[in-house]
Design a protein around this motif. Structure first.
Motif, PDB file in Angstrom:
ATOM      1  N   ALA A 161       1.965  16.551   2.386  1.00 34.92           N
ATOM      2  CA  ALA A 161       2.841  16.387   1.220  1.00 34.92           C
ATOM      3  C   ALA A 161       3.928  15.321   1.400  1.00 34.92           C
ATOM      4  CB  ALA A 161       3.448  17.733   0.830  1.00 34.92           C
ATOM      5  N   PRO A 162       4.632  15.261   2.545  1.00 36.26           N
ATOM      6  CA  PRO A 162       5.640  14.205   2.679  1.00 36.26           C
ATOM      7  C   PRO A 162       5.047  12.790   2.625  1.00 36.26           C
ATOM      8  CG  PRO A 162       6.065  15.931   4.266  1.00 36.26           C
ATOM      9  CD  PRO A 162       4.727  16.225   3.644  1.00 36.26           C
ATOM     10  N   LEU A 163       3.846  12.621   3.122  1.00 35.03           N
ATOM     11  CA  LEU A 163       3.193  11.305   3.032  1.00 35.03           C
ATOM     12  C   LEU A 163       2.834  10.983   1.589  1.00 35.03           C
ATOM     13  CD1 LEU A 163       0.867  11.454   6.154  1.00 35.03           C
ATOM     14  CD2 LEU A 163       2.994  10.171   5.899  1.00 35.03           C
ATOM     15  N   ALA A 164       2.398  11.983   0.857  1.00 35.14           N
ATOM     16  CA  ALA A 164       2.035  11.764  -0.547  1.00 35.14           C
ATOM     17  C   ALA A 164       3.264  11.477  -1.400  1.00 35.14           C
ATOM     18  CB  ALA A 164       1.286  12.988  -1.082  1.00 35.14           C
ATOM     19  N   PHE A 165       4.403  12.061  -1.056  1.00 30.35           N
ATOM     20  CA  PHE A 165       5.629  11.908  -1.836  1.00 30.35           C
ATOM     21  C   PHE A 165       6.471  10.715  -1.397  1.00 30.35           C
ATOM     22  CE2 PHE A 165      10.038  13.367  -2.936  1.00 30.35           C
ATOM     23  CZ  PHE A 165       9.864  13.422  -4.310  1.00 30.35           C
ATOM     24  N   PHE A 166       6.099  10.055  -0.300  1.00 26.45           N
ATOM     25  CA  PHE A 166       6.918   8.991   0.276  1.00 26.45           C
ATOM     26  C   PHE A 166       7.325   7.901  -0.716  1.00 26.45           C
ATOM     27  CE2 PHE A 166       7.138   4.754   2.167  1.00 26.45           C
ATOM     28  CZ  PHE A 166       8.262   4.898   2.948  1.00 26.45           C
ATOM     29  N   PRO A 167       6.381   7.274  -1.460  1.00 28.47           N
ATOM     30  CA  PRO A 167       6.813   6.193  -2.354  1.00 28.47           C
ATOM     31  C   PRO A 167       7.775   6.674  -3.443  1.00 28.47           C
ATOM     32  CG  PRO A 167       4.419   6.280  -2.234  1.00 28.47           C
ATOM     33  CD  PRO A 167       4.946   7.450  -1.492  1.00 28.47           C
ATOM     34  N   ILE A 168       7.553   7.879  -3.937  1.00 27.24           N
ATOM     35  CA  ILE A 168       8.438   8.415  -4.968  1.00 27.24           C
ATOM     36  C   ILE A 168       9.823   8.659  -4.384  1.00 27.24           C
ATOM     37  CG2 ILE A 168       8.820  10.348  -6.543  1.00 27.24           C
ATOM     38  CD1 ILE A 168       5.733  10.600  -6.661  1.00 27.24           C
ATOM     39  N   ALA A 169       9.889   9.237  -3.184  1.00 26.45           N
ATOM     40  CA  ALA A 169      11.180   9.491  -2.542  1.00 26.45           C
ATOM     41  C   ALA A 169      11.918   8.188  -2.272  1.00 26.45           C
ATOM     42  CB  ALA A 169      10.975  10.262  -1.236  1.00 26.45           C
ATOM     43  N   LYS A 170      11.193   7.174  -1.835  1.00 25.77           N
ATOM     44  CA  LYS A 170      11.812   5.877  -1.532  1.00 25.77           C
ATOM     45  C   LYS A 170      12.450   5.278  -2.789  1.00 25.77           C
ATOM     46  CE  LYS A 170      11.774   2.430   1.585  1.00 25.77           C
ATOM     47  NZ  LYS A 170      12.732   2.510   2.649  1.00 25.77           N
ATOM     48  N   HIS A 189       0.871  -1.177   0.000  1.00 22.90           N
ATOM     49  CA  HIS A 189       0.000   0.000   0.000  1.00 22.90           C
ATOM     50  C   HIS A 189       0.902   1.219   0.000  1.00 22.90           C
ATOM     51  CE1 HIS A 189       0.652   0.559   4.329  1.00 22.90           C
ATOM     52  NE2 HIS A 189       0.350  -0.709   4.493  1.00 22.90           N
ATOM     53  N   TRP A 190       0.347   2.399  -0.019  1.00 19.53           N
ATOM     54  CA  TRP A 190       1.095   3.632  -0.282  1.00 19.53           C
ATOM     55  C   TRP A 190       2.343   3.792   0.580  1.00 19.53           C
ATOM     56  CZ3 TRP A 190       0.890   6.328  -4.461  1.00 19.53           C
ATOM     57  CH2 TRP A 190       1.456   7.594  -4.513  1.00 19.53           C
ATOM     58  N   LEU A 191       2.304   3.381   1.836  1.00 22.14           N
ATOM     59  CA  LEU A 191       3.422   3.604   2.736  1.00 22.14           C
ATOM     60  C   LEU A 191       4.226   2.347   3.049  1.00 22.14           C
ATOM     61  CD1 LEU A 191       1.712   6.066   5.234  1.00 22.14           C
ATOM     62  CD2 LEU A 191       3.215   6.615   3.330  1.00 22.14           C
ATOM     63  N   LYS A 192       3.897   1.216   2.406  1.00 20.67           N
ATOM     64  CA  LYS A 192       4.607  -0.035   2.704  1.00 20.67           C
ATOM     65  C   LYS A 192       5.120  -0.686   1.428  1.00 20.67           C
ATOM     66  CE  LYS A 192       4.242  -4.433   5.093  1.00 20.67           C
ATOM     67  NZ  LYS A 192       5.622  -4.488   5.340  1.00 20.67           N
ATOM     68  N   PRO A 193       6.448  -0.609   1.188  1.00 18.94           N
ATOM     69  CA  PRO A 193       7.005  -1.268   0.008  1.00 18.94           C
ATOM     70  C   PRO A 193       7.117  -2.775   0.222  1.00 18.94           C
ATOM     71  CG  PRO A 193       8.729  -0.150   1.231  1.00 18.94           C
ATOM     72  CD  PRO A 193       7.439   0.158   1.921  1.00 18.94           C
ATOM     73  N   ARG A 194       7.092  -3.507  -0.872  1.00 12.09           N
ATOM     74  CA  ARG A 194       7.343  -4.947  -0.815  1.00 12.09           C
ATOM     75  C   ARG A 194       8.817  -5.147  -0.463  1.00 12.09           C
ATOM     76  NH1 ARG A 194       2.838  -7.153  -2.610  1.00 12.09           N
ATOM     77  NH2 ARG A 194       1.608  -6.085  -4.197  1.00 12.09           N
TER      78      ARG A 194
END
Length: 115
Positions: A92-101, A21-26
């Motif tokens: 904004a930081p939550l929305a950008f998290f996957p891109i930043a990761k 999901h948005w905040l949890k990468p595989r």
């Protein structure tokens, strides 16, 4: 690699669906096996992604506030700037998290290619 990361794809091979999901990468890319979560010891991967996220989002927020003040001068909407700025600084930081990761992973792979 950076273009792939900006499209939320694996920087290594371009595969989609790298997040549960948005905040949890595989743990790793299903196609190439590239780890998305790395050991923190010595590498600082998580910290690098956080710093990138913070720097980009806060810079954009400062630019947005500056433009809003300049466009509405001499009577800037201070309440909107204050409360809207607080809301954007939180969201904004939550929305950008996957891109930043993924962007940090792309930068890391460019600097230190994993064979």
């Amino acid at each position: 690699m950076v273009a792939r990361a900006l499209r939320l794809r694996c920087p290594n091979c371009g595969t989609k669906w790298l997040f549960v999901h948005w905040l949890k990468p595989r743990p790793a890319c299903a196609k190439c096996g590239q780890p998305l979560e790395r050991a923190e010891e010595g590498e600082g991967h998580y910290v690098g992604a956080m710093v990138l996220n913070f720097a980009v989002m806060e810079s954009l927020l400062a630019l947005l506030v500056l433009v809003l003040i300049l466009v509405t001068w001499p009577t800037p909407p201070w309440d909107l700037i204050i409360y809207g700025g607080i809301a954007l600084a939180l969201i904004a930081p939550l929305a950008f998290f996957p891109i930043a990761k993924l962007l940090w992973l792309a930068i890391d792979l460019y600097i230190q290619p994993k064979n």
